[in-house]
Write an enzyme that holds these catalytic residues in place. Structure first.
Site, PDB file in Angstrom:
ATOM      1  N   LEU A 238       1.159   0.694  -8.461  1.00  0.00           N
ATOM      2  CA  LEU A 238       0.317  -0.265  -9.162  1.00  0.00           C
ATOM      3  C   LEU A 238       0.117   0.279 -10.570  1.00  0.00           C
ATOM      4  CD1 LEU A 238      -2.459  -1.046  -6.493  1.00  0.00           C
ATOM      5  CD2 LEU A 238      -0.411  -2.392  -7.017  1.00  0.00           C
ATOM      6  N   ASP A 239       0.064  -0.620 -11.548  1.00  0.00           N
ATOM      7  CA  ASP A 239      -0.213  -0.182 -12.910  1.00  0.00           C
ATOM      8  C   ASP A 239      -1.537   0.575 -12.957  1.00  0.00           C
ATOM      9  OD1 ASP A 239       2.079  -1.499 -13.707  1.00  0.00           O
ATOM     10  OD2 ASP A 239       1.017  -3.312 -14.342  1.00  0.00           O
ATOM     11  N   LYS A 240      -1.671   1.425 -13.949  1.00  0.00           N
ATOM     12  CA  LYS A 240      -2.886   2.238 -14.089  1.00  0.00           C
ATOM     13  C   LYS A 240      -4.142   1.386 -13.986  1.00  0.00           C
ATOM     14  CE  LYS A 240      -5.411   5.118 -17.414  1.00  0.00           C
ATOM     15  NZ  LYS A 240      -5.398   5.727 -18.775  1.00  0.00           N
TER      16      LYS A 240
ATOM     17  N   ARG B  86       2.099 -10.020 -14.352  1.00  0.00           N
ATOM     18  CA  ARG B  86       1.563 -10.133 -15.710  1.00  0.00           C
ATOM     19  C   ARG B  86       2.533 -10.877 -16.632  1.00  0.00           C
ATOM     20  NH1 ARG B  86       0.402  -4.008 -16.984  1.00  0.00           N
ATOM     21  NH2 ARG B  86      -0.336  -4.884 -18.964  1.00  0.00           N
TER      22      ARG B  86
END
Length: 351
Positions: free
Chosen positions: A158-160, A272
């Site tokens: 998962l992105d930060k 996104r």
């Protein structure tokens, strides 16, 4: 195939024993096969070809007592192949006492609810304070040697600044099984992933599908929708469902929606990029929602200030379901919206 012992027994059940030697003798059916392919087949379903190739390159595989470094070497009937399984090396990242929200843990894997702001893997600018550091400390000796290194097996990320459910392998066996499930995006298994995204605007349809290939953008960090024929184009499909609409009846205000996104593929930044591509970027997205930042100026206070101060993309991995690599039971995990995103959604609900 026949198996022989060298000093120490080499097989226990169907698993290789770390730190001991395994000797295999090739039968006539092995003639002409690639060494890495044949060896992966002999060492059991838990040994991936990529790990076999790594062992070959490290000089851990010998034929006739001589190290072999060519993974494509053709086998001959009667070849005696020895494999020295290295002891797991200490993980390069060090364990750190970082609190984890553990949803499930057993001998094979661990499922956590990752908070926003936590980087998954050490890298440039983030060598400490990552999820990997936390897992090394939390799991301790229960981590097996994944690829010869004692470390957690990251099979997806998962992105930060994206929160939510993640699964991490603790053994080579689980790592191989889960990696294969994520590699084919659940097409041949039970993998299911669902995200909640607060996006700008209201899609014209209550449900939809974004089928648009993704590739690198100009800055090499971000992704973009690219022509299907481009060399780096990767097939990407996102399904979305509008769950709530905000500000729909008040045209003087910026509108927004709560959307559930389900992945048919799993590309970097996929949700996104896809939501921005159809004109509904994720609220707070610093990379793909910059053109919509001024929309916050149309919101009433205090929501206007809350949106401008929100420090991340409003994206949360709500659901992860998969089949356990050893028990084969179907597992399903959900994580509620984190407090910061819930507060932001409540602000929009007041519109």
């Amino acid at each position: 195939m026949s198996a022989h012992n060298e000093e120490t027994p080499k097989l226990i059940g169907d698993e290789l024993t770390e730190g001991v030697s395994t000797v295999l003798e090739a039968g006539t059916d092995a003639a002409g096969q690639r060494l890495d392919q044949w060896l992966a087949g002999q060492l059991g379903p838990d040994m991936s070809r990529s790990r076999v190739q790594m062992l070959i390159r490290q000089g851990a595989v010998k034929i006739g007592g001589k190290p072999v470094d060519e993974t494509k070497r053709k086998m001959a009937a009667g070849d005696r192949v020895s494999v020295d399984m290295p002891e797991p090396e200490p993980a390069s990242p060090q364990g750190e006492a970082i609190t984890l929200d553990v949803l499930h843990e057993d001998n094979e894997l661990i499922v956590i609810n990752k908070p926003a702001g936590l980087v998954v893997h050490p890298g440039a600018g983030n060598w400490t304070g990552t999820l990997v550091n936390a897992l090394i400390h939390h799991c301790g000796d229960s981590l097996s040697g994944i690829g010869g290194v004692r470390r957690p097996g990251i099979v997806h990320r998962l992105d930060k600044e994206t929160s939510g459910v993640m699964v991490v392998a603790k053994t080579d066996r689980a790592h191989k099984s889960l990696s294969e499930a994520f590699a084919d995006h659940g097409l041949t298994g039970d993998l299911e992933r669902a995200y909640l995204a607060l996006v700008w605007g209201i899609p014209t349809r209550p449900t939809g599908k974004v089928d648009a290939p993704l590739g690198r953008a100009a800055d090499r960090v971000r992704r973009a929708v690219v022509p299907a024929g481009r060399d780096d184009a990767r097939h990407a499909i996102t399904h979305f469902t509008v769950l709530e609409r905000f500000g729909e009846q008040q045209q003087e205000f910026a509108t927004a929606s709560m959307v559930e996104c389900r992945l048919e593929t799993g590309r970097t930044h996929q949700i996104r990029v896809h939501m921005a591509h159809i004109g509904h970027p994720v609220v707070g997205d610093p990379d793909y929602g910059q053109a919509f930042r001024t929309k916050a100026n149309r919101l009433p206070e205090p929501l206007k200030g809350e949106v401008k101060a929100f420090p991340r993309q409003a994206l949360h991995a709500r659901l992860l379901a998969f089949r356990h690599p050893t028990t084969h039971l179907s597992l399903r995990f959900e994580a509620p919206l984190p407090r910061d995103m819930e507060a932001l959604v409540e602000g929009f609900r007041k519109l």
